[in-house]
Design a protein around this motif. Structure first.
Motif, mmCIF file in Angstrom:
data_model
loop_
_atom_site.group_PDB
_atom_site.id
_atom_site.type_symbol
_atom_site.label_atom_id
_atom_site.label_comp_id
_atom_site.label_asym_id
_atom_site.label_seq_id
_atom_site.Cartn_x
_atom_site.Cartn_y
_atom_site.Cartn_z
ATOM 1 N N LYS A 1 12.734 0.128 3.769
ATOM 2 C CA LYS A 1 12.643 1.417 4.443
ATOM 3 C C LYS A 1 13.929 1.736 5.196
ATOM 4 O O LYS A 1 14.529 0.870 5.811
ATOM 5 N N THR B 1 0.207 -7.992 5.250
ATOM 6 C CA THR B 1 1.540 -7.416 5.035
ATOM 7 C C THR B 1 2.080 -7.952 3.706
ATOM 8 O O THR B 1 1.424 -8.745 3.023
ATOM 9 N N VAL B 2 3.299 -7.577 3.405
ATOM 10 C CA VAL B 2 3.937 -8.084 2.185
ATOM 11 C C VAL B 2 3.944 -9.618 2.203
ATOM 12 O O VAL B 2 3.568 -10.262 1.211
ATOM 13 N N LEU C 1 6.594 4.720 11.245
ATOM 14 C CA LEU C 1 6.003 5.428 10.103
ATOM 15 C C LEU C 1 5.154 6.610 10.584
ATOM 16 O O LEU C 1 5.208 7.705 10.014
ATOM 17 N N GLY D 1 7.275 -0.204 0.737
ATOM 18 C CA GLY D 1 8.558 -0.757 1.180
ATOM 19 C C GLY D 1 8.318 -2.082 1.868
ATOM 20 O O GLY D 1 7.280 -2.271 2.495
ATOM 21 N N ASP E 1 8.737 -10.863 5.893
ATOM 22 C CA ASP E 1 8.718 -10.560 4.453
ATOM 23 C C ASP E 1 9.928 -11.177 3.751
ATOM 24 O O ASP E 1 9.826 -11.627 2.607
ATOM 25 N N THR F 1 7.121 -1.108 13.133
ATOM 26 C CA THR F 1 7.018 -0.442 11.829
ATOM 27 C C THR F 1 5.893 0.607 11.818
ATOM 28 O O THR F 1 6.141 1.757 11.429
ATOM 29 N N SER G 1 11.924 -9.077 9.625
ATOM 30 C CA SER G 1 10.573 -9.227 9.066
ATOM 31 C C SER G 1 10.404 -10.558 8.347
ATOM 32 O O SER G 1 11.292 -11.014 7.613
ATOM 33 N N LYS H 1 -2.935 -7.197 11.907
ATOM 34 C CA LYS H 1 -1.846 -7.071 10.937
ATOM 35 C C LYS H 1 -1.364 -8.480 10.637
ATOM 36 O O LYS H 1 -0.802 -9.140 11.507
ATOM 37 N N PHE I 1 13.904 4.081 -0.188
ATOM 38 C CA PHE I 1 12.511 4.376 0.132
ATOM 39 C C PHE I 1 12.202 5.858 -0.041
ATOM 40 O O PHE I 1 11.907 6.270 -1.148
ATOM 41 N N GLU J 1 -1.142 -4.719 -1.367
ATOM 42 C CA GLU J 1 -1.316 -5.107 0.042
ATOM 43 C C GLU J 1 -2.290 -4.177 0.769
ATOM 44 O O GLU J 1 -2.663 -3.118 0.253
ATOM 45 N N THR K 1 -1.929 -3.724 4.522
ATOM 46 C CA THR K 1 -1.390 -3.202 5.790
ATOM 47 C C THR K 1 -0.995 -1.736 5.642
ATOM 48 O O THR K 1 -1.129 -0.945 6.581
HETATM 49 N N1 PSU Z 1 5.958 -0.139 3.952
HETATM 50 C C1 PSU Z 1 5.226 0.995 4.054
HETATM 51 N N2 PSU Z 1 4.154 0.969 4.872
HETATM 52 C C2 PSU Z 1 3.775 -0.161 5.521
HETATM 53 C C3 PSU Z 1 4.538 -1.355 5.367
HETATM 54 C C4 PSU Z 1 5.622 -1.285 4.587
HETATM 55 O O1 PSU Z 1 5.555 2.006 3.469
HETATM 56 O O2 PSU Z 1 2.781 -0.122 6.220
HETATM 57 C C5 PSU Z 1 4.080 -2.633 6.019
HETATM 58 C C6 PSU Z 1 4.113 -3.746 4.960
HETATM 59 O O3 PSU Z 1 2.869 -4.405 4.992
HETATM 60 C C7 PSU Z 1 5.216 -4.668 5.421
HETATM 61 C C8 PSU Z 1 5.127 -4.490 6.914
HETATM 62 O O4 PSU Z 1 5.034 -5.995 5.003
HETATM 63 O O5 PSU Z 1 4.923 -3.083 7.055
HETATM 64 C C9 PSU Z 1 6.372 -4.970 7.608
HETATM 65 O O6 PSU Z 1 6.081 -5.100 8.964
HETATM 66 P P1 PSU Z 1 7.144 -5.835 9.932
HETATM 67 O O7 PSU Z 1 8.335 -4.934 9.887
HETATM 68 O O8 PSU Z 1 6.466 -5.873 11.295
HETATM 69 O O9 PSU Z 1 7.398 -7.178 9.344
#
Ligand code: PSU
Ligand code: MN
Length: 302
Positions: A160, A106-107, A268, A126, A143, A264, A141, A87, A190, A26, A28
């Motif tokens: 995570k 993203t995932v 991080l 994650g 995902d 997210t 998410s 994103k 994680f 990925e 993101t």
């Molecule tokens: N895990 C990481 N770093 C990241 C992400 C996940 O260690 O940047 C990203 C992935 O792309 C995941 C996204 O799909 O965060 C999830 O975002 P959200 O919680 O907004 O769905």
């Protein structure tokens, strides 16, 4: 009829012609998950880890309205330095492509693109999941829903620990997504090997994971699998050390009204600062570890 706005890197095109195992990666995590220049260094190291374990990496992103399956070195560098990159989750992918814009997948969006390109295995850090407080925010998410729909096996280091892990497991069960812990009974957390939760399934060998992937297709069951691969012991931040840091970051996010797609990346970044960069070292180690396992699963599937 619209032709697919899809392009392959030279390496991926050759691998497809020769029938070599491919692993999707990925983007993101590059644009929103890690700071420059560690993001690009890590992305390169992850690609090398896939190659070293016998498969070909396909880092996925949308550049100026074209879905790239595999990024040339210059494109990866440009993406890693770019500001204001979208994103992209399932909701955003078609809009970004139709408008000729640039976005990191993203995932969820990476799974969609990988499947379009015929790639069955994907390595990341994650996945997204059910956020804490989801009972009021409804922040779950996309995902998780993607795992229910799209037949890609996703290798992550668990969900995570910033998330509500018990709720994340419940939703995955409801959606019919197998959650497979690798080499241990406990769901990995994680940054830590432990999460305090038992994983629904345990497997110890890549070939078992590949066999389960194939059987899902044979039985006509939609969706993929979540493979939860624990971070290597020497790189982990023990659970009792990371949990208070997560609490602090979550409190700050709430106080500052951070919501939706920004949650997210904010968490991080704050955890990176609060651990003096240790979370990034751990994050890099676990992604590399996941890349190696994904390559072995992909090799079994060929
Ligand atoms: N895990 C990481 N770093 C990241 C992400 C996940 O260690 O940047 C990203 C992935 O792309 C995941 C996204 O799909 O965060 C999830 O975002 P959200 O919680 O907004 O769905
Ligand atoms: Mn969300």
């Amino acid at each position: 009829m619209t032709t697919l706005p899809l392009t392959f890197s030279t390496e991926v095109r050759e691998a497809r012609a020769r029938g070599l195992p491919l692993v999707a990666l990925e983007s993101t995590i590059i644009t929103h998950g890690m700071p420059w220049p560690q993001n690009v260094e890590t992305a390169r190291a992850v690609e090398d880890a896939v190659r070293g374990a016998g498969a070909v990496p396909a880092t996925i992103a949308v550049l100026d309205g074209t879905v790239h399956i595999g990024l040339e070195a210059a494109d990866l560098d440009r993406l890693g330095r770019a500001e204001g990159v979208m994103k992209l989750s399932r909701a955003d992918l078609a809009v970004c492509v139709a408008q000729g814009r640039t976005g990191a997948t993203t995932v969820a969006a990476t799974m969609i693109c990988a499947h379009l390109a015929g790639i069955a295995v994907f390595a990341t850090g994650g996945i997204g999941g059910v956020h804490r407080g989801a009972e009021t925010s409804f922040d779950i998410s996309a995902d998780l829903h993607e795992l229910a729909k799209t037949p890609v096996t996703v290798v992550a280091a668990g969900a995570k620990a910033i998330l509500d892990l018990p709720k994340t497991l419940e939703v995955l069960e409801t959606l019919g997504v197998p959650v497979i812990a690798v080499g241990q009974d406990e769901l990995p957390g994680f940054w830590s090997r432990a999460s305090g939760l038992k994983a629904p399934v345990r497997m110890d060998h890549p070939q078992q994971i590949a066999a389960a992937h194939r059987m899902r297709a044979a039985l006509g069951i939609a969706g993929g699998q979540l493979v939860a691969n624990p971070i290597p012991a020497e790189a982990e931040i023990p659970r009792e050390q990371i949990l208070p840091v997560i609490e602090t970051a979550l409190d700050e996010a709430e106080a500052r009204g951070i919501a939706a797609k920004a949650v997210t990346p904010f968490l991080l970044q704050r955890i990176f600062e609060l651990t003096d960069g240790r979370s990034l070292t751990a994050n890099t180690a676990l992604v590399l570890n996941n890349a190696r396992l994904a390559a072995r699963i992909a090799a079994e599937l060929v």
